[in-house]
Design a protein around this motif. Structure first.
Motif, mmCIF file in Angstrom:
data_model
loop_
_atom_site.group_PDB
_atom_site.id
_atom_site.type_symbol
_atom_site.label_atom_id
_atom_site.label_comp_id
_atom_site.label_asym_id
_atom_site.label_seq_id
_atom_site.Cartn_x
_atom_site.Cartn_y
_atom_site.Cartn_z
ATOM 1 N N ILE A 165 -17.429 -31.351 50.771
ATOM 2 C CA ILE A 165 -16.814 -32.355 51.649
ATOM 3 C C ILE A 165 -17.077 -33.743 51.091
ATOM 4 O O ILE A 165 -18.228 -34.093 50.785
ATOM 5 N N LYS A 166 -16.027 -34.533 50.945
ATOM 6 C CA LYS A 166 -16.157 -35.919 50.505
ATOM 7 C C LYS A 166 -15.634 -36.831 51.604
ATOM 8 O O LYS A 166 -14.425 -36.975 51.780
ATOM 9 N N ILE A 183 -18.245 -24.849 50.442
ATOM 10 C CA ILE A 183 -17.292 -25.892 50.790
ATOM 11 C C ILE A 183 -17.895 -27.231 50.357
ATOM 12 O O ILE A 183 -19.084 -27.483 50.567
ATOM 13 N N THR A 212 -11.731 -32.212 51.455
ATOM 14 C CA THR A 212 -12.431 -30.932 51.317
ATOM 15 C C THR A 212 -11.953 -30.148 50.102
ATOM 16 O O THR A 212 -10.796 -30.229 49.699
ATOM 17 N N ASN A 235 -8.971 -27.894 45.521
ATOM 18 C CA ASN A 235 -9.011 -29.053 46.412
ATOM 19 C C ASN A 235 -8.035 -28.830 47.564
ATOM 20 O O ASN A 235 -6.819 -28.941 47.386
ATOM 21 N N GLN A 251 -22.184 -30.468 49.795
ATOM 22 C CA GLN A 251 -21.889 -29.059 49.541
ATOM 23 C C GLN A 251 -22.634 -28.197 50.552
ATOM 24 O O GLN A 251 -23.840 -28.339 50.737
ATOM 25 N N ARG A 295 -20.621 -36.480 47.802
ATOM 26 C CA ARG A 295 -20.005 -35.273 48.335
ATOM 27 C C ARG A 295 -21.094 -34.347 48.859
ATOM 28 O O ARG A 295 -22.183 -34.265 48.275
#
Length: 223
Positions: free
Chosen positions: A190-191, A188, A165, A160, A200, A198
């Motif tokens: 990303i939230k 990667i 990210t 994390n 991906q 999230r």
């Protein structure tokens, strides 16, 4: 036809992988879903859907479904339903679980039923105040209409970077008919802030077979 069916069995059970199941159980009443899309330069495409649900704190059930279209226009797919249960009390940092599943892969009019058995290990870690996780999933899929079986080892390491990210590196190894196959998949995750999903974004490359390198886009959601 039988040779072609085994190739389909290999493609789906080796390269169609879940988001990051690992050995962790879902809490009772909670769910995790993911959908993903991959495409190579030559327009080999796949679509997969994955679902986990915490039936009890010590029992997770789920389904893994996929569909693919090759550059030649051949269509194929697979579906697996499974259960996951912990191995031991899992009170420490190391988590262990076993998994049992049943499913089928298909191409045109050929259907290949299979059984899947697996064991998983996972744990979290801290690297210079940054939290991460590692998991190893080992499984054997038994194709029921022939004497063939497929052995897989999937390894995931994630970190994390920030609250928004994370990075993942996954290595997939498989063995079938005295042949070993490998694929590496960096991505990667990303939230967005205040979001329940999230995103991906990554790639999946078969080692020794770069023409099948694919771009991957996935969407994960917990609820």
């Amino acid at each position: 036809m039988r040779s072609g069916s085994l190739i389909v069995f290999l493609i789906w059970i080796v390269w169609a992988t879940s988001a990051d199941a690992g050995a962790w159980m879902r809490e009772k009443g909670t769910s995790f879903t993911s959908v993903s899309f991959t495409s190579t330069w030559f327009r080999d495409t796949t679509n997969t859907s994955y679902l986990e649900y915490g039936w009890r704190d010590d029992l997770t059930i789920g389904a893994d479904i996929g569909y693919a279209t090759s550059r030649q226009g051949t269509q194929s797919g697979y579906g697996t339903i499974f259960i996951r249960r912990p191995l031991g009390k899992n009170n420490g940092p190391n988590k262990w679980a076993y998994e049992l599943g049943v499913g089928a892969a298909w191409v045109d009019f050929i259907v290949l039923p299979y059984l899947k058995t697996g064991v998983s290990w996972g744990r979290g870690f801290t690297l210079r105040d940054t939290h991460g996780w590692a998991s190893v999933d080992a499984s054997v899929s038994w194709e029921l209409t022939t004497s063939h079986h497929l052995t897989k080892i999937d390894t995931t390491v994630g970190l994390n970077f920030t609250d928004v990210t994370a990075g993942m590196l996954q290595l997939y190894l498989a063995h079938l008919d005295r042949e070993t196959y490998a694929s590496i998949a960096p991505s990667i995750v990303i939230k967005p802030r205040n979001a329940k999903y999230r995103l991906q974004i990554g790639a999946d490359s078969q080692l020794g077979n770069p023409e099948y390198t694919a771009i991957k886009i996935g969407l994960w959601r917990e609820f």
